[in-house]
Design an enzyme around this catalytic site. Sequence first.
Site, short mmCIF file in Angstrom:
data_model
loop_
_atom_site.label_atom_id
_atom_site.label_comp_id
_atom_site.label_asym_id
_atom_site.label_seq_id
_atom_site.Cartn_x
_atom_site.Cartn_y
_atom_site.Cartn_z
N TRP A 102 0.84 -1.21 0.00
CA TRP A 102 0.00 0.00 0.00
C TRP A 102 0.86 1.24 0.00
CZ3 TRP A 102 -4.19 -1.38 -1.94
CH2 TRP A 102 -4.84 -2.55 -1.57
N ASP A 172 -1.73 6.66 6.49
CA ASP A 172 -2.78 5.72 6.07
C ASP A 172 -3.05 4.80 7.25
OD1 ASP A 172 -4.28 3.64 5.04
OD2 ASP A 172 -2.90 3.15 3.40
N LYS A 196 -12.14 -2.24 6.77
CA LYS A 196 -11.39 -3.08 7.70
C LYS A 196 -11.90 -2.93 9.13
CE LYS A 196 -8.37 -3.38 4.14
NZ LYS A 196 -7.67 -2.51 3.21
C1 LIG Z 1 -7.04 -2.01 2.13
C2 LIG Z 1 -6.01 -0.94 2.22
C3 LIG Z 1 -5.90 0.08 1.26
C4 LIG Z 1 -6.73 0.13 0.01
O1 LIG Z 1 -8.04 0.36 0.25
P1 LIG Z 1 -9.12 0.37 -0.93
O2 LIG Z 1 -10.32 0.89 -0.22
O3 LIG Z 1 -9.26 -1.02 -1.44
O4 LIG Z 1 -8.64 1.30 -1.99
C5 LIG Z 1 -4.96 1.07 1.48
N1 LIG Z 1 -4.14 1.04 2.55
C6 LIG Z 1 -4.22 0.06 3.48
C7 LIG Z 1 -3.30 0.09 4.65
C8 LIG Z 1 -5.14 -0.96 3.33
O5 LIG Z 1 -5.20 -1.93 4.26
#
Ligand SMILES: *Cc1c(COP(=O)(O)O)cnc(C)c1O
Length: 360
Positions: A102, A172, A196
């Site tokens: 990511w 993030d 998540k």
């Molecule tokens: C799942 C995830 C993403 C991507 O998310 P999407 O909603 O599928 O674009 C980005 N960063 C992290 C840390 C993730 O776990």
Amino acid sequence: MSRVYNFSAGPSMLPLEVLEKAQKEFVCYGTSGMSVMEMSHRSKDFEEILYHAENTLRELMKIPENYKVLFLQGGGSTQFAMIPMNLMNKNHKADYVKTGQWASKAAQEAQRYGKVNIVASSEDTTFNQIPELDSSKFDADADYFYITLNNTIYGTRYTTLPETGKVPLVGDMSSSILSEEIDITRFGLLYAGAQKNLGPAGVTVVIIREDLLGNAMEFTPTMLRYDIHAKNNSLYNTPPTYGIYFAGLVFDWVKQQGGVKAVQKINEQKAAILYDFLDNSNLFQGTVVKKDRSLMNVPFVLPTEELNKKFIAEAESKGFVNLKGHRTVGGMRASIYNAMPMEGVKALVALMEQFERENK
Ligand SMILES: *Cc1c(COP(=O)(O)O)cnc(C)c1O
């Protein structure tokens, strides 16, 4: 059919109480006579839902007044572009720490808009740790400094934040929001996709310090400008209304658990049960350097590919699903987000103990 223990990395388990509450209100919300899905986003009922969600999140995360909370669409991945478009606006460069897929994708996307400096990377050890950060490599003129707080695929997390001085820290926290306490004031911007720890896919929460608003690159599409969404309280266009409603229910649930601090304590206990087992097992092995282990995503392996496959199949037949690891790590990964109950983790460890006895 009964519910399984779902160890999916995302979309992932949601608290049963929340699913049941949403089910109860599914057809008729309050006195509105309609489902939240059928409501105008400009209606009073929905406005209350939106403000309740925002205010509960502000309370849970202790978000100061000078930060805006935005409910956007496009998932975490759209932030990979929105962040540089909106923030890479003075010196057109930013620092990134490469701690997994990511973070790499975010850095790659940012390269389209300016100069990306990779301050550190743990790629050479398949991202099994957070790399040592040498502040002499930080660029004092960077427009921001970017980190992925919890690395969903590799199962690592930051336990201390980099000291970036005047350079805004951008984080993030898609897979760790509301799982542990965090000092918002250390950040210029924090964001998380919902699927998540917050609810169904479709809404992305962005927390941004007000002084960072309003300097988007000229060509930035209106829908990708933070200042537009901030000015309109996330109602510039139709927001993901049901996702916001559902996230609000999850925020209420976290509050009922005693807040983020209480949830963090439970998460630490849950993770410790699994890591203690891995540390003492002669068969199962964790893949992450101890100091950087995630509380949310726990990758582990067995000595052979054959045993990995056997374990995953056996687990699945007993109601433990989505334990297969990411293809770049192999083996297994147990994602144990806020909604995974303690008994789910204990049952998984009991299953692993049994597997070890039968396969040594
Ligand atoms: C799942 C995830 C993403 C991507 O998310 P999407 O909603 O599928 O674009 C980005 N960063 C992290 C840390 C993730 O776990």
